[in-house]
Design a protein around this motif. Structure first.
Motif, mmCIF file in Angstrom:
data_model
loop_
_atom_site.group_PDB
_atom_site.id
_atom_site.type_symbol
_atom_site.label_atom_id
_atom_site.label_comp_id
_atom_site.label_asym_id
_atom_site.label_seq_id
_atom_site.Cartn_x
_atom_site.Cartn_y
_atom_site.Cartn_z
ATOM 1 N N PRO A 348 0.894 -1.290 0.077
ATOM 2 C CA PRO A 348 0.020 -0.098 0.107
ATOM 3 C C PRO A 348 0.766 1.278 -0.020
ATOM 4 C CG PRO A 348 0.142 -0.899 2.281
ATOM 5 C CD PRO A 348 0.831 -1.958 1.210
ATOM 6 N N LEU A 349 0.452 2.254 -0.662
ATOM 7 C CA LEU A 349 1.232 3.482 -0.729
ATOM 8 C C LEU A 349 0.083 4.649 -0.866
ATOM 9 C CD1 LEU A 349 3.352 2.670 -3.826
ATOM 10 C CD2 LEU A 349 4.103 2.676 -1.496
ATOM 11 N N ASN A 350 0.352 5.799 -0.176
ATOM 12 C CA ASN A 350 -0.521 6.808 0.150
ATOM 13 C C ASN A 350 -0.061 8.225 0.141
ATOM 14 O OD1 ASN A 350 0.802 7.107 2.384
ATOM 15 N ND2 ASN A 350 -0.897 7.668 3.846
ATOM 16 N N ALA A 351 1.192 8.360 -0.511
ATOM 17 C CA ALA A 351 1.839 9.717 -0.486
ATOM 18 C C ALA A 351 3.024 9.684 -1.536
ATOM 19 C CB ALA A 351 2.226 10.064 0.717
ATOM 20 N N VAL A 352 3.293 10.882 -1.889
ATOM 21 C CA VAL A 352 4.291 11.037 -2.993
ATOM 22 C C VAL A 352 5.305 12.259 -2.802
ATOM 23 C CG1 VAL A 352 4.984 11.235 -5.385
ATOM 24 C CG2 VAL A 352 2.755 10.051 -4.767
ATOM 25 N N MET A 353 6.476 12.114 -2.557
ATOM 26 C CA MET A 353 7.327 13.596 -2.451
ATOM 27 C C MET A 353 7.917 13.634 -3.912
ATOM 28 S SD MET A 353 8.731 15.866 -0.708
ATOM 29 C CE MET A 353 8.799 15.632 1.163
ATOM 30 N N CYS A 354 7.754 14.825 -4.402
ATOM 31 C CA CYS A 354 8.245 15.101 -5.532
ATOM 32 C C CYS A 354 9.311 16.076 -5.316
ATOM 33 C CB CYS A 354 7.191 16.075 -6.452
ATOM 34 S SG CYS A 354 5.954 14.679 -6.943
ATOM 35 N N ARG A 355 10.556 15.742 -6.163
ATOM 36 C CA ARG A 355 11.649 16.712 -5.969
ATOM 37 C C ARG A 355 12.054 17.116 -7.451
ATOM 38 N NH1 ARG A 355 17.024 15.816 -3.254
ATOM 39 N NH2 ARG A 355 18.671 16.410 -4.605
ATOM 40 N N TRP A 356 12.030 18.497 -7.695
ATOM 41 C CA TRP A 356 12.370 18.918 -8.913
ATOM 42 C C TRP A 356 13.651 19.596 -8.883
ATOM 43 C CZ3 TRP A 356 13.582 24.306 -10.206
ATOM 44 C CH2 TRP A 356 13.632 24.463 -11.473
ATOM 45 N N GLU A 357 14.656 19.341 -9.554
ATOM 46 C CA GLU A 357 15.855 19.878 -10.226
ATOM 47 C C GLU A 357 15.926 20.756 -11.290
ATOM 48 O OE1 GLU A 357 18.293 16.348 -9.562
ATOM 49 O OE2 GLU A 357 18.155 16.181 -7.423
ATOM 50 N N ALA A 358 16.617 21.823 -11.401
ATOM 51 C CA ALA A 358 16.663 22.729 -12.406
ATOM 52 C C ALA A 358 17.786 21.990 -13.210
ATOM 53 C CB ALA A 358 16.964 24.087 -12.108
ATOM 54 N N SER A 359 17.912 22.388 -14.499
ATOM 55 C CA SER A 359 18.864 22.175 -15.415
ATOM 56 C C SER A 359 20.447 22.573 -14.582
ATOM 57 C CB SER A 359 18.861 22.645 -16.672
ATOM 58 O OG SER A 359 18.528 23.922 -16.854
ATOM 59 N N GLY A 360 21.493 22.116 -14.778
ATOM 60 C CA GLY A 360 22.705 22.171 -14.751
ATOM 61 C C GLY A 360 23.498 21.125 -14.197
ATOM 62 N N VAL A 361 24.923 21.259 -13.386
ATOM 63 C CA VAL A 361 25.497 20.341 -12.952
ATOM 64 C C VAL A 361 24.954 20.165 -11.604
ATOM 65 C CG1 VAL A 361 27.930 19.788 -12.360
ATOM 66 C CG2 VAL A 361 27.329 20.999 -14.113
ATOM 67 N N HIS A 362 24.362 18.988 -11.360
ATOM 68 C CA HIS A 362 23.819 18.617 -9.810
ATOM 69 C C HIS A 362 24.934 18.233 -9.003
ATOM 70 C CE1 HIS A 362 20.216 17.580 -12.712
ATOM 71 N NE2 HIS A 362 20.299 18.840 -11.973
ATOM 72 N N LEU A 363 25.099 18.804 -7.757
ATOM 73 C CA LEU A 363 26.161 18.517 -6.715
ATOM 74 C C LEU A 363 25.805 17.118 -6.037
ATOM 75 C CD1 LEU A 363 26.167 22.151 -5.162
ATOM 76 C CD2 LEU A 363 27.615 21.081 -7.011
ATOM 77 N N LYS A 364 26.737 16.690 -5.302
ATOM 78 C CA LYS A 364 26.334 15.367 -4.564
ATOM 79 C C LYS A 364 25.389 16.033 -3.395
ATOM 80 C CE LYS A 364 28.533 12.431 -1.404
ATOM 81 N NZ LYS A 364 29.913 11.948 -0.561
ATOM 82 N N ASP A 365 24.553 14.884 -3.184
ATOM 83 C CA ASP A 365 23.465 14.936 -2.054
ATOM 84 C C ASP A 365 23.483 14.009 -1.435
ATOM 85 O OD1 ASP A 365 21.553 15.613 -0.564
ATOM 86 O OD2 ASP A 365 19.792 15.589 -2.103
ATOM 87 N N GLY A 366 24.195 13.979 -0.088
ATOM 88 C CA GLY A 366 24.154 12.847 0.824
ATOM 89 C C GLY A 366 25.539 12.422 1.156
ATOM 90 N N PRO A 367 25.736 11.176 1.829
ATOM 91 C CA PRO A 367 24.691 10.312 2.267
ATOM 92 C C PRO A 367 23.742 10.776 3.567
ATOM 93 C CG PRO A 367 26.850 9.752 3.121
ATOM 94 C CD PRO A 367 27.103 10.928 2.430
ATOM 95 N N HIS A 368 22.414 10.472 3.258
ATOM 96 C CA HIS A 368 21.670 10.562 4.333
ATOM 97 C C HIS A 368 21.298 9.454 4.887
ATOM 98 C CE1 HIS A 368 21.323 14.516 2.721
ATOM 99 N NE2 HIS A 368 21.128 14.193 1.674
ATOM 100 N N THR A 369 20.376 9.293 5.939
ATOM 101 C CA THR A 369 20.015 8.252 6.578
ATOM 102 C C THR A 369 18.327 8.104 6.529
ATOM 103 O OG1 THR A 369 19.579 7.034 8.721
ATOM 104 C CG2 THR A 369 19.851 9.535 8.893
ATOM 105 N N TYR A 370 17.888 6.883 6.043
ATOM 106 C CA TYR A 370 16.500 6.713 6.188
ATOM 107 C C TYR A 370 15.985 6.945 7.540
ATOM 108 C CZ TYR A 370 16.823 4.823 1.452
ATOM 109 O OH TYR A 370 16.872 4.612 -0.120
ATOM 110 N N ALA A 371 16.620 6.825 8.709
ATOM 111 C CA ALA A 371 16.332 6.798 10.137
ATOM 112 C C ALA A 371 15.482 7.982 10.533
ATOM 113 C CB ALA A 371 17.211 6.562 11.072
ATOM 114 N N THR A 372 15.490 9.064 9.693
ATOM 115 C CA THR A 372 14.731 10.524 10.063
ATOM 116 C C THR A 372 13.560 10.475 9.453
ATOM 117 O OG1 THR A 372 15.682 11.420 8.039
ATOM 118 C CG2 THR A 372 17.111 11.817 10.145
#
Length: 508
Positions: A348-372
């Motif tokens: 079952p799924l009830n939600a969506v997080m949408c992440r929009w990134e503009a054009s360009g050179v995308h920087l490193k993002d993370g690492p992040h923990t799922y624990a939050t």
């Protein structure tokens, strides 16, 4: 059994006040019907490393009355924060007048781990009576509900009679920055209530879909699967026109890659539906804790939109409260897509997080923990889908995996190509980190969607659970700060205040 009380350490260095630090001795009921011998109720602190510098953390522990630190992290080193390597931490602790030892996390489950810690604590207490009320267990995460030491504390208190107080950073900055106490029973009750709420919500939505049993047992018979150790030799993922592939990762985690989930026409239609203008995107201003206790504020390079009928989304790094993403109403296309992804994932799924990134050179993002991710269950299924430019979604397991007789990290790089659906499920919060590596070339804009079952009772729409003052290293539910709180906590017999849980909304 006796009612647990919060720790009452003596701030002096001599033996005075040890009656408040120690506890009753003798036999007690161990919860299994037979008397057990042991030290009875003793005062014990816990704390997490978090993002602080070692010198700052040691100073805060010293101010809180701690004199002995037992490190119960699973790993004795940190690549990201080398000042928390056990050898470096030994030197820093000694310089601040703290006695430090790395104990680690025992294999075999929480009961085995707690029994080991009880033996260690009892042995140290017999040789060093002053440690009563002055000992702190050191974990990895600052917020205790995100850290394995919460479960350890529950077994220590429930089975062995230790009285435990968790110390967490306040939401302030220096010079007001300090450690704030939380009685373990209060924290555990709130977390148990949240886990129960999420589990009940998941069962209700599964029942509406006619699903039952463990997710892994539902999904494994349906797809061609391969062990991660075998897949890792080639690292090949299915391409367009090929059948889905299920990768069996360690810790009963599964990764399903479904190429051609969307046709090209469906990709174009979805891109129009999730673009800025069609959805209300935010570009949050966020903050991260520095080693000295201050915050660095920054604007994200991407924008976010949270779609959910039932819940807002906790965003603990926002600069200004209330630190939430308001949930936008699900559109008709969102309902259809959620249902389609849910049918593929058998979850079952009830939600969506949408992440929009503009054009360009995308920087490193993370690492992040799922624990939050507070609205997720202890085992979680998520699905990833992207339109626009392709980026790699990287996950790696914690701690090191010894499956082939050598020390290694379990890693998986998943290129999120347009139209390809990636489904991840298992103990994500406990065992996995995620990141997106830096892109070295200029890329067009892209939108990444994360589908999930989300049920956080503290951000249910229409709920009133008090001010949402949490930060990334403070959950906002601590007791009042100050010397009286550090020496008292909850009074004996006082029940922790657990916010009422909102009724689960109908499943989508």
């Amino acid at each position: 059994g006796a009612t647990a009380t919060a720790g009452r350490p003596s701030n002096s260095d001599d033996g005075g006040g040890d009656a408040a630090c120690g506890g009753a001795t003798g036999s007690r009921d161990d919860g299994r019907g037979a008397p057990a011998e042991g030290p009875g109720l003793q005062d014990l602190f816990t704390c997490g490393c978090g993002h602080l510098g070692a010198e700052v953390l040691c100073g805060l522990l010293r101010d809180a009355g701690v004199r002995f630190v037992l490190d119960v992290r699973e790993l004795d080193h940190s690549t990201k924060r080398p000042w928390f390597n056990s050898d470096a931490l030994t030197v820093t602790m000694e310089a601040h007048g703290l006695d430090y030892a790395y104990i680690g996390q025992a294999s075999g489950g929480d009961d085995v781990w707690a029994a080991q810690m009880h033996s260690e604590l009892s042995a140290r207490a017999s040789g060093q009576p002053l440690c009563f009320g002055r000992t702190c267990l050191l974990g990895v995460r600052a917020v205790v509900r995100e850290c394995p030491r919460l479960r350890l504390s529950q077994v220590l208190q429930d089975t062995f009679g230790w009285s435990i107080v968790h110390l967490q950073p306040s939401s302030d900055t220096p010079p007001s920055f300090r450690l704030v106490p939380q009685a373990h029973q209060e924290v555990w009750s709130r977390q148990q209530a949240a886990w129960g709420f999420i589990a009940a919500f998941a069962r209700a939505t599964e029942a509406e879909l006619g699903l039952g049993g463990r997710w892994q047992d539902r999904i494994l018979p349906l797809y061609s699967s391969v062990l991660w150790e075998e897949w890792d030799r080639s690292g090949r993922l299915p391409c367009r026109g090929e059948k889905p592939l299920l990768i069996r990762l360690p810790w009963e985690t599964l990764a399903l890659i479904v190429p051609d989930f969307l046709s090209q026409a469906e990709i174009y239609s979805l891109q129009q539906s999730v673009s800025p203008g069609a959805l209300d995107y935010e570009q949050p201003r966020r903050q991260v804790r520095n080693p000295d206790g201050s915050f660095t504020q920054f604007n994200e390079h991407h924008k976010e939109a949270w779609l959910c009928d039932d819940f807002d989304h906790r965003d603990s790094r926002r600069v200004q409260p209330p630190r939430v993403h308001p949930g936008q109403t699900l559109r008709p296309w969102t309902h259809r897509l959620l249902e389609r992804v849910s049918n593929m994932a058998l979850a079952p799924l009830n939600a969506v997080m949408c992440r929009w990134e503009a054009s360009g050179v995308h920087l490193k993002d993370g690492p992040h923990t799922y624990a939050t991710h507070t609205g997720w269950g202890q085992e979680t299924v998520i699905a990833l889908l992207a339109v626009g430019a392709q980026r790699v979604y990287h996950i790696h397991g914690i701690p090191y995996f010894y499956g082939r007789g050598r020390r290694e990290v379990v890693t998986l790089d998943l290129p999120l190509q347009e139209g390809t659906l990636v489904i991840l499920g298992g103990p994500l919060k406990e065992r996995w980190l995620y990141a997106q590596p830096r892109d070295e070339t200029f890329l067009p804009e892209r939108i990444q969607m994360t589908f999930q079952l989300f049920a956080d009772p503290e951000v249910a729409k229409g709920s009133s659970t008090g001010p949402r003052s949490w930060t990334e290293d403070s959950d906002g539910a601590a007791l009042a700060a100050g010397p009286a709180a550090l020496h008292g906590g909850c009074e004996a017999g006082e029940a922790p205040q657990v916010p009422p849980l909102p009724a689960a909304a109908p499943a989508r």
